[in-house]
Design a protein around this motif. Structure first.
Motif, mmCIF file in Angstrom:
data_model
loop_
_atom_site.group_PDB
_atom_site.id
_atom_site.type_symbol
_atom_site.label_atom_id
_atom_site.label_comp_id
_atom_site.label_asym_id
_atom_site.label_seq_id
_atom_site.Cartn_x
_atom_site.Cartn_y
_atom_site.Cartn_z
ATOM 1 N N ASN A 269 -3.663 4.025 -0.284
ATOM 2 C CA ASN A 269 -4.392 2.707 0.049
ATOM 3 C C ASN A 269 -4.055 1.719 -0.810
ATOM 4 O O ASN A 269 -4.297 0.565 -0.704
ATOM 5 C CB ASN A 269 -5.923 2.935 -0.115
ATOM 6 C CG ASN A 269 -6.389 2.571 1.171
ATOM 7 O OD1 ASN A 269 -5.672 1.756 2.070
ATOM 8 N ND2 ASN A 269 -7.746 2.833 1.668
ATOM 9 N N ILE A 324 -1.246 7.994 4.628
ATOM 10 C CA ILE A 324 -2.053 6.684 5.028
ATOM 11 C C ILE A 324 -0.826 5.680 5.655
ATOM 12 O O ILE A 324 0.416 5.571 5.025
ATOM 13 C CB ILE A 324 -2.522 5.949 3.915
ATOM 14 C CG1 ILE A 324 -3.952 6.573 3.368
ATOM 15 C CG2 ILE A 324 -3.055 4.526 4.132
ATOM 16 C CD1 ILE A 324 -4.580 6.240 2.065
ATOM 17 N N SER A 327 -2.463 0.416 4.264
ATOM 18 C CA SER A 327 -3.085 0.307 2.809
ATOM 19 C C SER A 327 -3.739 -0.785 2.475
ATOM 20 O O SER A 327 -3.208 -1.869 2.546
ATOM 21 C CB SER A 327 -1.575 0.426 1.869
ATOM 22 O OG SER A 327 -0.685 1.503 2.013
#
Ligand SMILES: *Cc1c(COP(=O)(O)O)cnc(C)c1O
Length: 495
Positions: A269, A324, A327
């Motif tokens: 992230n 992910i 981000s």
């Protein structure tokens, strides 16, 4: 110190408001109005301090309205009292003359999320009090594994808080599930949701946006909040360990006064590596920020080309906490790189939400390239690195950390950069026993918690206490609900 939105610099609030709100009302991320610079003597001063004292030293300059004495209490409660199984909390381990590993997994849940989530509950409850909030906060979390457990452990039995965690029934490892369903505490709830992480996440978002639910809960004296990684109260405690690692290297004589180091961070992230950037901007002598991704390499491409594009295949990898494609914390980086141009950030974020992509201008690209290097690592390379580290250094690492070591190797081969480098280690290898055993060439894995002892016996490395204790813990939460039942679950939890 005021905080402003990355999408509107005129939207301002104080620190307790920023921490209590989490996200700005316009969808932007709350960011310090000015980044404090450390005095020239800071490293020399912090060098002699305990980790807890370093926490107060760094956090104090960001948190107007919080007394140093208050922060001292929080730091001691978060990181002291035997909660971490390393006395120096975030120890730096030497691997060779220019490679060091910053171990961030000595906390109660064995992943680096503890570094922030042990502190956040203190900052949040204090903020609510300073804001004169009378209702009880209920933290809702959808988790793909590490965050849920770390948040449960952080908020466990914290006054005036409740916490309810939803995890995808088939989306977490056995150990991760066991960690959550055995969670202790009088203010906690855990529920499995049929489906994958996205189903749980979408369900939680729906709960947050339901006015009807908010109304009912307000009548009962509750309001909902989140503990996710865009809250400033999670980013701030992460700046500390970069400063701390630098001080430790200096203290041990590994580097000389003022000498620059690189950091290499396994990234999802963008929260962890953003904290490294802030530490650098505050004056810690950090040169390059090396961003390591797994096969979901959206950040590698962004740093290398200036184009962010989430329209790509999503891979489930053996480093799941980095699986992910959006981000979120990158928005704060764009804000800084654009010279704090809120209009420009707003445009990029609008393009991201409409098209799933945007391309930054050449000024931002130049700055990006000056600060960052980036690389990625697939699962087979991850396995190779875990195996090599064990064989060559007798150092056992988890898959997320292995991604970083692989990317550092490639970076060094490409650039010949011999700067001393701190690789950030984000999880205990015992959280990912099956992948680690595979990497070591062990076949026939034991079921459930027995796999912990299997890895320990094979390597001679002891099982971390919080995981070893799982064997004797009672399951407190069982069963699984459909996503449609999440609202009733909340209403039942907050009766
Ligand atoms: C959350 C997590 C990461 C990614 O951290 P970001 O701050 O999202 O970049 C990496 N490794 C582990 C083990 C994690 O739990």
């Amino acid at each position: 110190m005021n905080y402003l939105s990355t999408r509107n610099r005129d939207l301002r609030m104080n620190a307790p408001q920023a921490i209590a709100q989490g996200l700005a009302p316009d969808g932007g991320l709350l960011t310090p109005a000015v980044l404090p610079r450390l005095p020239a003597s800071a490293v020399e001063t912090m060098k002699e301090m305990s980790y807890q004292q370093r926490v107060v030293y760094i956090m104090n300059s960001f948190l107007e309205g919080f007394a140093a004495s208050e922060l001292t209490v929080y730091a001691n409660e978060a990181y002291g009292g035997g909660k971490f199984d390393a006395e120096d909390v975030a120890p730096v381990r030497k691997l060779d003359d220019r490679t060091y590993c910053l171990e961030l997994w000595h906390g109660p849940t064995c992943a680096f999320k503890d570094m922030a989530l042990q502190m956040l509950p203190h900052l949040l409850t204090a903020s609510l009090e300073k804001n004169d909030e009378k209702k009880t906060v209920c933290i809702l979390v959808a988790t793909s594994g590490d965050t849920g457990k770390a948040a449960l452990e952080g908020f466990r039995n914290v006054d005036k808080t409740k916490i309810l965690v939803f995890y995808p029934k088939d989306g977490v490892s056995d150990i991760q599930e066991l960690q959550m369903v055995t969670q202790e505490g009088g203010n906690v709830g855990v529920s499995a949701v049929a489906g994958n992480f996205d189903d749980a996440q979408t369900g939680v978002k729906r709960l947050f946006s339901s006015r009807e639910l908010a109304g009912t809960l307000a009548e009962r004296g509750y309001f909902l909040s989140s503990a996710n990684s865009i809250n400033w109260g999670r980013v701030l405690p992460q700046i500390v360990y970069y400063a701390s690692a630098y001080c430790d290297l200096l203290k041990s004589g590994a580097i000389t006064k003022g000498e620059q180091i690189n950091v290499c961070v396994p990234t999802g992230n963008f929260g962890n590596i953003l904290a490294a950037y802030y530490a650098k901007e505050m004056g810690i002598p950090i040169n390059r920020l090396i961003c390591a991704s797994n096969q979901n390499n959206v950040l590698t491409d962004f740093i290398n080309t200036g184009a962010y594009d989430r329209n790509r295949t999503f891979y489930n990898t053996m480093s799941p906490s980095m699986d992910i494609l959006i981000s979120s914390n990158l928005e704060r980086m764009l804000f800084e790189l654009s010279g704090r141009n809120d209009k420009q950030v707003r445009e990029y974020m609008a393009q991201l939400s409409e098209y799933g992509s945007y391309r930054v201008d050449s000024a931002i690209r130049t700055k990006l390239k000056r600060l960052f290097s980036a690389g990625c690592c697939d699962d087979s390379q991850t396995l190779l690195m875990i195996g090599r580290m064990w064989k060559e250094k007798e150092y056992l690492i988890d898959p997320h950390t292995a991604v970083a070591f692989h990317v550092l190797d490639e970076y060094r081969a490409e650039t010949g950069d011999g700067t001393p480098t701190v690789v950030v280690s984000t999880a205990s290898p015992f959280k990912f026993c099956s992948s680690v055993l595979t990497a070591l060439g062990v076949k026939g894995h034991k079921p459930g918690v027995e796999i912990l002892d299997q890895l320990s016996q094979y390597t001679g490395v002891p099982v971390p206490m919080p995981l070893a204790r799982l064997k004797n813990k009672q399951r407190r939460f069982s069963g699984s609900i459909e996503p449609a039942g999440m609202m009733d679950c909340v209403l039942d939890f907050l009766k």
